[in-house]
Design an enzyme around this catalytic site. Structure first.
Site, short mmCIF file in Angstrom:
data_model
loop_
_atom_site.label_atom_id
_atom_site.label_comp_id
_atom_site.label_asym_id
_atom_site.label_seq_id
_atom_site.Cartn_x
_atom_site.Cartn_y
_atom_site.Cartn_z
N HIS A 1 0.14 -1.10 -7.03
CA HIS A 1 -0.95 -0.14 -6.97
C HIS A 1 -1.58 -0.10 -5.58
CE1 HIS A 1 -4.04 2.40 -8.58
NE2 HIS A 1 -5.00 1.52 -8.44
N HIS B 1 0.71 3.41 -18.19
CA HIS B 1 -0.22 2.28 -18.23
C HIS B 1 -1.65 2.83 -18.21
CE1 HIS B 1 -2.09 -1.57 -17.16
NE2 HIS B 1 -0.93 -2.15 -17.40
N HIS C 1 -8.93 -6.86 -2.96
CA HIS C 1 -7.93 -5.89 -2.53
C HIS C 1 -8.69 -4.66 -2.08
CE1 HIS C 1 -5.48 -8.27 -5.63
NE2 HIS C 1 -5.13 -8.68 -4.43
N HIS D 1 -1.29 -3.99 -4.03
CA HIS D 1 -1.38 -5.23 -4.78
C HIS D 1 -0.70 -5.03 -6.14
CE1 HIS D 1 -5.01 -2.83 -5.59
NE2 HIS D 1 -4.99 -3.34 -6.81
N GLU E 1 -11.46 -3.49 -4.87
CA GLU E 1 -11.34 -4.27 -6.10
C GLU E 1 -11.56 -5.76 -5.79
OE1 GLU E 1 -7.68 -3.49 -8.11
OE2 GLU E 1 -7.88 -1.31 -7.97
#
Length: 433
Positions: free
Chosen positions: A330, A287, A360, A366, A336
């Site tokens: 993650h 990703h 987060h 999260h 974030e």
């Protein structure tokens, strides 16, 4: 718009003059002994005088009266800025806010700014703050400037007409504007408006380096716009509100602060249409990190580590194979903070709404909610158009963020049940006991 000009190169030298006063911009020198039209020369510096040429920020303003002509500053009681991070207890939980309220009483842009979280100290010129604004009336005979840092303004609902010393910027949802430290501006509205503000202390936003991407991609310098000079010669009582070391002060003067007839330099306000972002994304496995969607960055002293990144998740074609399409689960050494301008965020099937937000914190886990995980685990990985009609964004920082009392309690918008969106994740383990 006719009162905007495209920046030919982000960080380059620009100039503009009001067409009502041709040749008002001096030729051949910055500050002549006598300026055209009897104007005053004034320099606005956004960096140390001796900063390297590549980092040096300054503009020359040619105005009817210099900005020094005002009465002494007094405390201003109508604002809701907050930098008392130490007065709230740390909270490592996943946090989500429902959409912040639109005003129920008359409130202008300055009166309608509320601080959600932040870190650092504006006196030390290091840190950031995240605010929301919620307003329904124009600033009348009032201008505002920030002595502490830059504002990156993200409208979510309603159009803003931002009048600056350099000229005017019309900013709509799905656009952003940056008003840099010290620049005086006024916000005019014709409807109830709401949005987000990222404030950074002591440094300025820049375009991220492209590295292996090469010369093209992400936000292109040519798509950023600055105002065309537009002055008003108005006499009368004007308020100047200053944010200084986290507090607000106000003074008065007998003329409009928007009396700049011409200007030149590389320190200007600017806007950008997020629809112009050039997405780079084709994934063979694993990703891509969300950094691939960075529009603007404010770098720290540590290379590749941002005090603040502004990242978007725009409508795009997602081409994936041999992987899980949504963002993975993650934990991160960055904070974030996410907001939603419109639509629905691709990693949440519900609950995260336009005008709301999530936070987060550093190393807080999260990722996709249960419904998103189940759907994405079974879908065919062919090229797909995702986030259509949607625009999410993230303010990401290497610094730990702390909630204000308003963000934690007073606003009453925290979603106490946010954690439940992961409670249905099942054990799918098929290995030996």
């Amino acid at each position: 718009m006719s009162d905007l000009k495209y920046l030919s190169g982000f960080g380059s030298e620009f100039s503009s003059e009001d067409p009502r006063c041709p040749n008002s911009l001096p030729k051949g020198q910055n500050s002549p002994q006598i300026c055209p039209y009897g104007l005053y020369a004034e320099q606005l510096s956004g960096s140390a005088f001796t900063a390297p040429r590549s980092d040096n920020k300054r503009s020359w303003l040619y105005r009817i009266l210099p900005s020094v002509g005002h009465k002494p500053f007094q405390s201003f009681s109508e604002g809701n800025f907050d930098s008392k991070w130490q007065e709230t207890k740390p909270n490592p939980n996943q946090l989500r806010w429902n959409p912040f309220d639109l005003p129920s009483e008359t409130r202008d842009f300055v009166q309608g700014i509320y601080t959600i979280c932040g870190t650092g100290d504006p006196k030390l010129r290091l840190g950031l703050a995240i605010h929301i604004y919620s307003c329904n009336t124009s600033m009348k005979n009032r201008a505002f400037y920030n002595s502490d840092g830059d504002f990156l303004i993200v409208p979510q609902q309603g159009k803003l007409l931002v009048k600056t010393e350099f000229g005017k910027l019309q900013v709509s949802p799905n656009e952003i504007c940056v008003i840099q430290q010290g620049m005086r501006f006024q916000v005019l509205v014709s409807e109830a408006c709401r949005g987000y503000i990222l404030e950074v202390y002591g440094r300025h936003f820049s375009l991220p380096d492209l590295g292996p991407i090469g010369a093209n991609g992400l936000a292109n310098p040519r798509d950023f716009q600055s105002p065309v000079a537009h002055f008003e010669d108005i006499q009368g009582e004007f308020e100047i509100v200053s944010k200084y070391q986290g507090s607000l002060f106000v003074c008065s003067q007998d003329h409009s602060p928007f009396d700049v007839v011409a200007w030149h330099g590389n320190y200007v306000p600017y806007k950008y249409d997020l629809a112009n972002f050039m997405v780079v994304n084709s994934v063979s496995f694993d990703h891509c990190d969300p950094s691939i969607f960075t529009v603007l960055t404010c770098q720290s002293e540590k290379p590749g580590t941002a005090i603040a990144d502004f990242v978007i998740f725009p409508p795009r074609w997602s081409v994936q194979e041999n992987t899980f399409r949504p963002p993975y689960y993650h934990r991160n050494c960055m904070s974030e903070f996410m907001g939603l301008i419109s639509g629905r965020y691709e990693a949440k099937q519900g609950g995260f709404l336009p005008g709301g937000a999530t936070l987060h914190s550093i190393m807080t886990p999260h990722g996709p909610d249960v419904d998103c995980f189940e759907k994405a685990s079974k879908e065919e990985l062919k090229p797909a158009r995702i986030a259509e009609g949607s625009q999410g964004f993230m303010f990401e920082s290497c610094l730990g963020l702390a909630l204000t009392e308003w963000g934690a309690k007073t606003c009453k918008k925290l979603d106490a049940g946010y954690h439940k969106c992961w409670e249905g994740l099942r054990r799918n383990f098929t290995g030996a006991k």
